[in-house]
Motif scaffolding. Structure first.
Motif, mmCIF file in Angstrom:
data_model
loop_
_atom_site.group_PDB
_atom_site.id
_atom_site.type_symbol
_atom_site.label_atom_id
_atom_site.label_comp_id
_atom_site.label_asym_id
_atom_site.label_seq_id
_atom_site.Cartn_x
_atom_site.Cartn_y
_atom_site.Cartn_z
ATOM 1 N N TYR A 1 0.880 -1.128 -0.145
ATOM 2 C CA TYR A 1 0.089 0.017 -0.011
ATOM 3 C C TYR A 1 0.643 1.224 -0.056
ATOM 4 N N ASN A 2 1.913 1.199 0.669
ATOM 5 C CA ASN A 2 2.735 2.401 0.843
ATOM 6 C C ASN A 2 3.916 2.576 -0.583
ATOM 7 N N SER A 3 4.408 1.387 -1.118
ATOM 8 C CA SER A 3 5.312 1.260 -2.154
ATOM 9 C C SER A 3 4.716 1.468 -3.391
ATOM 10 N N GLY B 1 -3.283 20.266 -14.412
ATOM 11 C CA GLY B 1 -2.910 19.080 -15.185
ATOM 12 C C GLY B 1 -2.866 17.847 -14.535
ATOM 13 N N SER B 2 -2.081 16.857 -15.423
ATOM 14 C CA SER B 2 -1.782 15.431 -14.621
ATOM 15 C C SER B 2 -1.034 15.468 -13.492
ATOM 16 N N SER B 3 -1.673 14.615 -12.474
ATOM 17 C CA SER B 3 -0.782 14.328 -11.392
ATOM 18 C C SER B 3 -0.802 12.789 -11.149
ATOM 19 N N ALA B 4 0.688 12.217 -11.190
ATOM 20 C CA ALA B 4 0.921 10.580 -11.457
ATOM 21 C C ALA B 4 0.325 9.924 -10.200
ATOM 22 N N GLY B 5 0.294 10.653 -8.944
ATOM 23 C CA GLY B 5 0.547 9.728 -7.751
ATOM 24 C C GLY B 5 1.794 9.322 -7.489
ATOM 25 N N CYS B 6 1.979 8.993 -6.299
ATOM 26 C CA CYS B 6 3.505 8.575 -5.902
ATOM 27 C C CYS B 6 3.286 7.551 -4.606
ATOM 28 N N ASN B 7 4.498 7.158 -4.297
ATOM 29 C CA ASN B 7 4.569 6.287 -3.045
ATOM 30 C C ASN B 7 4.588 7.168 -1.981
ATOM 31 N N THR B 8 5.017 6.462 -0.684
ATOM 32 C CA THR B 8 5.047 7.464 0.579
ATOM 33 C C THR B 8 6.506 7.773 0.728
#
Length: 665
Positions: A332-334, A365-372
């Motif tokens: 969930y975090n990685s 614009g776009s936001s790709a999301g990320c890990n913690t």
């Protein structure tokens, strides 16, 4: 000659994004941070909207200064009970009252949803991990039979103490203890949850007055009710007692029911439900006796910590400014995801709330999301040293003032089980004591004009008006000139300042006067009749910013006389049928457009013929909402009612919905 941009749109003002740049290192790569919004929302409550274009990421960040005496931070529980959800906007409205105004916050705990047995058999909507509101416990951090997500050595909590210190950490264990002169002392294991064999649970109003207790047996991967095997003890807080943690609360025993288990709290303040040896313990209590109950989270050294408000996440991902292994060992975090995180600075005087999108924002614009790891790196850049990861996905949302400001992964913001809000608790005061410019940075092409948006605050730091009008502007001569609240840039590029004044309160901000080659987007032809007066509008578009020129400062000429007239303020009026070219120039800039004058032989004409009616007309190819076509009076006109879609961000609109009626005749 450089060309002006002659546009017929009615845009009055400038939107300014930051030109300042700073960087953050994420996974050994350096990314520029563009600050779009940098604003005080209320006493000690600061909001930033950030953009990492190269990643790309859209980030919303709150920093709450807990040393400010005029704010508070509280958990919000959906509709003041477990097992349900509520939108953050509704929760903020419900919990706002004079002297207690919800300013900003975000979603918090994970909660039980369908398909998660055994808990989903009977606990849908129950929040996992700790949950505490104003001293009254809602859910515990279970350290007994169902240690969710590997228990408190892995999961983190974020709590606020009564003296307004923030804690973000793991290894905070919870314990409930009851003490009776007749029965002695024993612990209990759950709050508003299940009671398994050889357990005792505690229930209060957050379980609901009519929702039955939950003694259960586990059969395979499912829970089944176990009625008639418990003793129920019903309690009322003793006179003068208040809910709290890490301290004894005195209750009066009001009723004892052996061989039960499917009762409910009803009108009592609380109840204890015990099985096996714990049922025998409760059977030793006597009606009318006073008992003490203590619920406490203890720190990693085993010391009880008094919290007033607390929420629990899954993994602790940052502790003492060091990334923990949970960033990598828990999927969930990685994984790449939207994010919600809560954290603190080293001394617990600042609470951080961060929400990062995995979506495409119509404005940014776009936001790709990320890990913690990436979330922590951004938070660390702003001084955060400890951070707990919270529910994300469609739940990741930030509330600011009166709306959700981030673009969630769903079409509309999801209702959530709980969250945490920062409130203004400042005394009522309408006197303007501080002014700030709404835009993070100001810039304008030479000769252009705009009226900046100003925010007014009182002496406590509470926002009085985010579009304050009663101010005047001044500036050095090299910057340009000011008239009332309007600024007109000078003829030369330079770095200067502009000052807003209201009474004896002033604020000065840097302004960049720039040379710019406007993009030409003129309408091929303006059509006008002899009745309407048309104010010419001159704007320049540079990048994402629109700048307005005062038409009175433009030199206007026409290719022929008698077709149309232009007054000194740039207001166009048709005179007779025909076409004429209108040219405007200011400094080195010039542009032209054609005007066609078509004067009707009647002011109004009936557009309906035969059996045609207003309902036969349709409006298409638009994203407007609330569309309705109806007759306009009895003279053959139609009215089209519509509303603009909800504003996309704080930078574009001051209200959550902008209804704008239109009339076509």
């Amino acid at each position: 000659m450089k060309k002006l941009l002659l546009i017929t749109a009615c845009t009055l003002g400038a939107f300014s994004a930051s030109t300042a740049r700073e960087t953050v290192t994420i996974a050994d790569k350096e990314y520029e941070i563009t600050t779009i919004i940098d604003r005080d929302l209320g006493p000690g409550i600061h909001y930033n909207r950030l953009r990492l274009a190269k990643y790309p990421l859209n980030v919303n960040l709150l920093r709450i200064d807990l040393t400010n005496p005029y704010n508070s931070v509280e958990t919000t529980q959906a509709n003041e009970r477990l097992f349900g959800t509520e939108s953050l906007v509704k929760a903020a409205q419900r919990q706002t009252s004079p002297g207690h105004v919800a300013i900003a916050g975000a979603n918090a705990n994970f909660w039980c949803v369908s398909g998660q047995p055994p808990f989903s058999d009977i606990l849908i909507g129950y929040t996992y991990n700790g949950n505490l509101r104003n001293g009254k416990i809602i859910a515990e951090t279970n350290c007994h039979s169902d240690q969710w997500d590997h228990g408190p050595s892995h999961t983190g909590i974020v709590g606020i103490t009564p003296d307004k210190k923030a804690v973000s950490s793991n290894n905070y264990r919870w314990q409930g203890v009851v003490r009776s002169a007749n029965a002695g002392a024993t612990e209990f294991f759950t709050v508003n949850k299940t009671v398994r064999a050889n357990e005792m649970g505690f229930y209060n109003s957050y379980h609901g007055a009519t929702r039955t207790f939950r003694p259960v047996n586990q059969e395979g991967s499912h829970f089944v009710a176990a009625n008639g095997v418990s003793t129920e003890a019903y309690l009322m807080l003793d006179e003068g007692q208040q809910w709290g943690t890490a301290k004894d609360m005195t209750f009066v025993v009001k009723e004892i029911k052996p061989n039960a288990g499917d009762g409910c709290v009803g009108d009592y303040d609380a109840a204890l439900v015990g099985r096996d040896a714990f049922a025998e313990y409760l059977n030793k209590l006597t009606v009318g006796e006073k008992i003490t109950i203590n619920t406490a989270w203890t720190d990693p050294d085993g010391n009880p910590v008094e919290f007033s408000n607390l929420v629990g996440g899954n993994a602790q991902v940052l502790l003492n400014n060091e990334l923990l292994t949970a960033n990598d060992t828990e999927t969930y975090n990685s994984q790449v995801y939207s994010r919600t995180g809560y954290g603190t600075n080293a001394d617990g005087t600042t609470l951080y709330i961060i929400v990062i999108d995995k979506s495409t924002d119509p404005v940014y614009g776009s936001s790709a999301g990320c890990n913690t790891r990436a979330m922590c790196a951004i938070a660390q850049h702003y001084g955060c040293t400890d951070m707990t990861n919270f529910d994300a996905g469609g739940s990741a949302q930030m509330f600011v003032m009166d709306r959700i400001v981030n673009k969630t992964t769903e079409s509309s913001p999801r209702a959530v089980a709980n969250g945490m809000f920062a409130y203004s608790i400042a005394p009522e005061d309408t006197q303007v004591a501080r002014l700030e410019f709404y835009d993070y940075s100001l810039s304008a092409p030479v000769y252009s004009s705009f009226t900046p948006r100003i925010i007014a605050y009182n002496k406590y730091g509470a926002m009085l008006d985010d579009d304050f009008k009663d101010f005047t502007l001044s500036c050095p001569a090299e910057a340009g000139a000011c008239e009332g609240s309007r600024f007109t840039a000078g003829a030369n590029a330079c770095e200067s300042t502009v000052t807003a004044t209201a009474g004896n309160v002033t604020v000065t901000k840097a302004v960049s006067i720039i040379q710019a080659q406007p993009q030409i987007r003129i309408k091929p032809e303006i059509v006008i009749d002899g009745a309407r007066k048309y104010p010419m509008e001159v704007t320049a578009t540079v990048g994402a910013n629109n700048y307005v020129y005062n038409p009175a400062d433009v030199n206007w000429t026409m290719s022929a006389e008698g077709i149309a007239s232009l007054d000194r303020n740039g207001v166009l009026t048709g005179v007779k049928n025909g076409t004429v070219d209108v040219t405007g120039s200011i400094g080195e800039f010039t542009d032209a457009t054609r005007v066609s004058v078509e004067i009707s032989d009647a002011a109004k004409k009936n557009i309906f013929t035969g059996e045609q009616a207003p309902a036969d007309w349709k409006v298409s190819n638009t994203n407007l909402t609330g569309l309705a076509v109806s007759a306009l009076g009895t003279d053959g006109g139609i009215a089209i009612d519509y509303a603009l879609p909800a504003p996309l961000c704080l930078a574009t609109c001051a209200s959550s919905r902008c209804p704008t009626p239109s009339r076509l005749t």
